[in-house]
Write a protein that holds these residues in place. Structure first.
Motif, PDB file in Angstrom:
ATOM      1  N   PRO A   1       6.715 -23.726  -1.238  1.00  0.00           N
ATOM      2  CA  PRO A   1       5.508 -24.437  -1.691  1.00  0.00           C
ATOM      3  C   PRO A   1       5.472 -25.912  -1.319  1.00  0.00           C
ATOM      4  O   PRO A   1       4.420 -26.550  -1.427  1.00  0.00           O
ATOM      5  CB  PRO A   1       5.540 -24.254  -3.215  1.00  0.00           C
ATOM      6  CG  PRO A   1       6.954 -23.928  -3.544  1.00  0.00           C
ATOM      7  CD  PRO A   1       7.498 -23.191  -2.364  1.00  0.00           C
ATOM      8  N   TYR A   2       6.597 -26.473  -0.862  1.00  0.00           N
ATOM      9  CA  TYR A   2       6.616 -27.884  -0.480  1.00  0.00           C
ATOM     10  C   TYR A   2       6.259 -28.099   0.983  1.00  0.00           C
ATOM     11  O   TYR A   2       6.371 -29.213   1.495  1.00  0.00           O
ATOM     12  CB  TYR A   2       7.985 -28.492  -0.817  1.00  0.00           C
ATOM     13  CG  TYR A   2       8.270 -28.383  -2.290  1.00  0.00           C
ATOM     14  CD1 TYR A   2       7.522 -29.103  -3.216  1.00  0.00           C
ATOM     15  CD2 TYR A   2       9.249 -27.519  -2.770  1.00  0.00           C
ATOM     16  CE1 TYR A   2       7.742 -28.978  -4.573  1.00  0.00           C
ATOM     17  CE2 TYR A   2       9.478 -27.381  -4.127  1.00  0.00           C
ATOM     18  CZ  TYR A   2       8.726 -28.113  -5.019  1.00  0.00           C
ATOM     19  OH  TYR A   2       8.938 -27.980  -6.375  1.00  0.00           O
ATOM     20  N   THR A   3       5.838 -27.042   1.643  1.00  0.00           N
ATOM     21  CA  THR A   3       5.275 -27.157   2.981  1.00  0.00           C
ATOM     22  C   THR A   3       3.787 -26.840   2.911  1.00  0.00           C
ATOM     23  O   THR A   3       3.355 -26.026   2.085  1.00  0.00           O
ATOM     24  CB  THR A   3       5.954 -26.174   3.956  1.00  0.00           C
ATOM     25  OG1 THR A   3       5.789 -24.834   3.464  1.00  0.00           O
ATOM     26  CG2 THR A   3       7.427 -26.482   4.096  1.00  0.00           C
ATOM     27  N   THR A   4       3.009 -27.486   3.759  1.00  0.00           N
ATOM     28  CA  THR A   4       1.590 -27.174   3.886  1.00  0.00           C
ATOM     29  C   THR A   4       1.446 -26.225   5.068  1.00  0.00           C
ATOM     30  O   THR A   4       1.786 -26.574   6.206  1.00  0.00           O
ATOM     31  CB  THR A   4       0.766 -28.452   4.118  1.00  0.00           C
ATOM     32  OG1 THR A   4       0.906 -29.301   2.971  1.00  0.00           O
ATOM     33  CG2 THR A   4      -0.701 -28.125   4.320  1.00  0.00           C
ATOM     34  N   LEU A   5       0.965 -25.022   4.795  1.00  0.00           N
ATOM     35  CA  LEU A   5       0.923 -23.965   5.802  1.00  0.00           C
ATOM     36  C   LEU A   5      -0.474 -23.898   6.415  1.00  0.00           C
ATOM     37  O   LEU A   5      -1.475 -23.820   5.701  1.00  0.00           O
ATOM     38  CB  LEU A   5       1.314 -22.635   5.166  1.00  0.00           C
ATOM     39  CG  LEU A   5       2.711 -22.661   4.510  1.00  0.00           C
ATOM     40  CD1 LEU A   5       3.042 -21.325   3.872  1.00  0.00           C
ATOM     41  CD2 LEU A   5       3.774 -23.032   5.532  1.00  0.00           C
ATOM     42  N   VAL A   6      -0.517 -23.907   7.748  1.00  0.00           N
ATOM     43  CA  VAL A   6      -1.776 -24.055   8.480  1.00  0.00           C
ATOM     44  C   VAL A   6      -2.105 -22.765   9.221  1.00  0.00           C
ATOM     45  O   VAL A   6      -1.338 -22.308  10.070  1.00  0.00           O
ATOM     46  CB  VAL A   6      -1.707 -25.231   9.478  1.00  0.00           C
ATOM     47  CG1 VAL A   6      -3.092 -25.476  10.087  1.00  0.00           C
ATOM     48  CG2 VAL A   6      -1.192 -26.494   8.795  1.00  0.00           C
ATOM     49  N   GLY A   7      -3.233 -22.162   8.882  1.00  0.00           N
ATOM     50  CA  GLY A   7      -3.746 -20.991   9.573  1.00  0.00           C
ATOM     51  C   GLY A   7      -4.722 -21.392  10.669  1.00  0.00           C
ATOM     52  O   GLY A   7      -4.909 -22.581  10.956  1.00  0.00           O
TER      53      GLY A   7
END
Length: 534
Positions: free
Chosen positions: A368-374
């Motif tokens: 959760p401490y990463t921002t995941l980009v689609g």
């Protein structure tokens, strides 16, 4: 081998980060210093003494591999490892690739050490090895065909009209360029001050080389308003090098560098290149890069990564996954925005995975401490078919996204894909950006390329531009993005079309609000500025 020791005050660090990243908290964006993070993360003297005594009793002298001392590294004979861990190590071979690795099916540690040791590696993590150890998760394509180093020399330039200014927006469905992105997302084009403090780090793994001549050509064609000699800083770790032979240019590295240098308007870009002499075992350097940046007084304020460990989330054991996630937490607490591309296999995570009739596969990392980009596609945008998205089987839903996910789950109901995904898991992606038909230079030729690995550096450049505005007004950088993202859905373009097929299904549908194809949506720069008080 590596051992992760328990932080002295992990809860204190998490609480401090929660306060600093909560837009409603008085301490919002009061990021921690390196010394602050070390204070929370440093293991207790009892933990260090107990574990080192245990290692010494087995004739092992461990070296510290992190500034705060919570990661130890040592070399040990297999027989000693078997004895000290009550394990049975064997050589296992990955059928598809022939890659061999040393693992055990189970192990144990003395009872009095269990409170001090969070993870030991390598033990039971069986991710799907291949020769490169790490893979680009972009699934690069030239109109759908694979592009890699072996085929770079045969890549031919695209014949579609190429928009080089915002006046050519009508061609953006065929060829996506910086001009298309500036128009679509409302981005500024003016150069930032040469004294700007904003910065971006671009991860590179697997021997990928970013070519300076290709970057110069890219700027001349697609950003003629930028000086064509605008470049980046090399930072080499683990014996890396960045060959400037055109034939060695890597599609992934060129993509990441061209769409950060080419979109960030003179903001400092560092190419953080991880070589083959990794210090974190056979995880390809993903822990090394975080520990090295944590040791810096001023790490890049944004870090974008378009690579992943081979396989899906289940490839790494829970203890190792949680230990690596804690490393991400330490870096975000310093005010660094960490962005990862989600992958290109839809609900199968990676392309070509045979999972028909089986539960969907979660990508790595879902920390959760990463921002995941689609990824999105087309103008106007829809969710890209390739966009990996879904729900973690390791991490629960953080408080900041629970409302958004519950809204989506209510829309699709309980019958759709019942039993194929974890309705209580951390949802991803968080955001999205264009991920198809992007134009880059590769070995002197223009090719069209796609994947979420294009989306992540694009979004990272936008965060860096916003950071520049914040810093120029004496305000702190955006830092850990996720709580702010979910608190301000109005700052994004809501994508309500498309889906992410995989595992023999049509995948999740993109719907109003957050969805596991495009997250909360794609960036709207002016709306993001407003939400930040700019």
């Amino acid at each position: 081998m590596r051992i992760n020791l328990a932080m002295n005050d992990r809860q204190g660090l998490e609480n401090a980060l929660t306060e600093a990243s909560d837009p409603t908290n008085p301490n919002y964006r009061k990021w921690l210093s390196r010394a602050d993070v070390e204070y929370y993360a440093r293991p207790s003297s009892d933990a260090v003494r107990s574990v080192r005594n245990w290692l010494s009793s087995n004739n092992i002298d461990a070296k510290t591999m992190s500034l705060s001392g919570d990661w130890l590294k040592f070399t040990v004979p297999v027989g000693t490892a078997n004895s000290m861990l009550k394990a049975q190590y064997n050589v296992y071979e990955h059928t598809a690739s022939g890659k061999q690795t040393m693992r055990t099916m189970d192990y144990s540690i003395p009872e009095d050490l269990q409170e001090h040791i969070k993870a030991i590696h390598p033990t039971t993590s069986f991710y799907h090895n291949n020769e490169a150890k790490v893979i680009s998760i972009s699934g690069h394509s030239k109109y759908g065909s694979s592009v890699n180093k072996a085929s770079n020399a045969n890549a031919s330039s695209t014949k579609a009209p190429i928009p080089t200014s915002t006046a050519s927006f009508s061609n953006c469905n065929d060829t996506v360029t910086p001009a298309c992105l500036q128009k679509l997302y409302g981005l500024p084009s003016s150069l930032v001050s040469p004294y700007a403090n904003s910065s971006i780090g671009v991860s590179a793994f697997g021997g990928q080389d970013a070519n300076n001549a290709d970057l110069k050509s890219f700027l001349e064609v697609f950003r003629p308003d930028l000086p064509s000699n605008t470049t980046y800083i090399n930072q080499f770790l683990d014996g890396a090098s960045n060959s400037q032979n055109l034939s060695d240019a890597g599609a992934e590295a060129n993509l990441d560098i061209q769409y950060t240098v080419g979109m960030a308007n003179n903001i400092s870009v560092t190419f953080v290149d991880i070589g083959d002499q990794v210090r974190d075992g056979d995880d390809g350097g993903f822990l090394d890069i975080i520990n090295d940046l944590l040791a810096e007084q001023k790490p890049p304020l944004v870090l974008t990564t378009s690579y992943g460990v081979v396989g899906d989330e289940s490839g790494l054991s829970k203890p190792l996954t949680f230990a690596m996630c804690d490393a991400f937490m330490k870096l975000t607490a310093r005010g660094v925005s960490i962005l990862y591309a989600t992958g290109d296999g839809g609900v199968a995570s990676s392309p070509g995975v045979d999972c028909d009739g089986e539960p969907f596969l979660a990508a790595w990392p879902t920390c959760p401490y990463t921002t995941l980009v689609g990824a999105t596609a087309n103008f106007p945008e829809k969710g890209a078919d390739l966009s990996a998205g879904g729900f973690s089987n390791y991490f629960g839903q953080p408080l900041w996204q629970q409302k958004a996910i519950s809204g989506y789950l209510e829309q699709i109901g309980t019958k759709l894909y019942s039993g194929l995904y974890n309705r209580t898991g951390r949802g991803y992606p968080d955001v999205s950006a264009q991920g198809e038909k992007l134009q880059i230079f590769l070995s002197g030729e223009i090719i069209s390329i796609g994947g979420t690995s294009a989306s992540s550096p694009i979004f990272a450049s936008i965060v860096a531009l916003l950071n520049d505005e914040l810093l120029s007004k004496g305000k702190p950088p955006m830092g850990f993005l996720n709580p702010w993202i979910y608190a301000h859905p109005e700052a994004f373009n809501d994508i309500i079309g498309g889906s992410n097929p995989g595992c023999g299904t049509t995948g999740f549908p993109a719907r109003e609000g957050w969805d596991p194809v495009t997250g909360v949506g794609s960036p709207n720069y002016q709306a993001m500025r407003k939400a930040l008080g700019l």
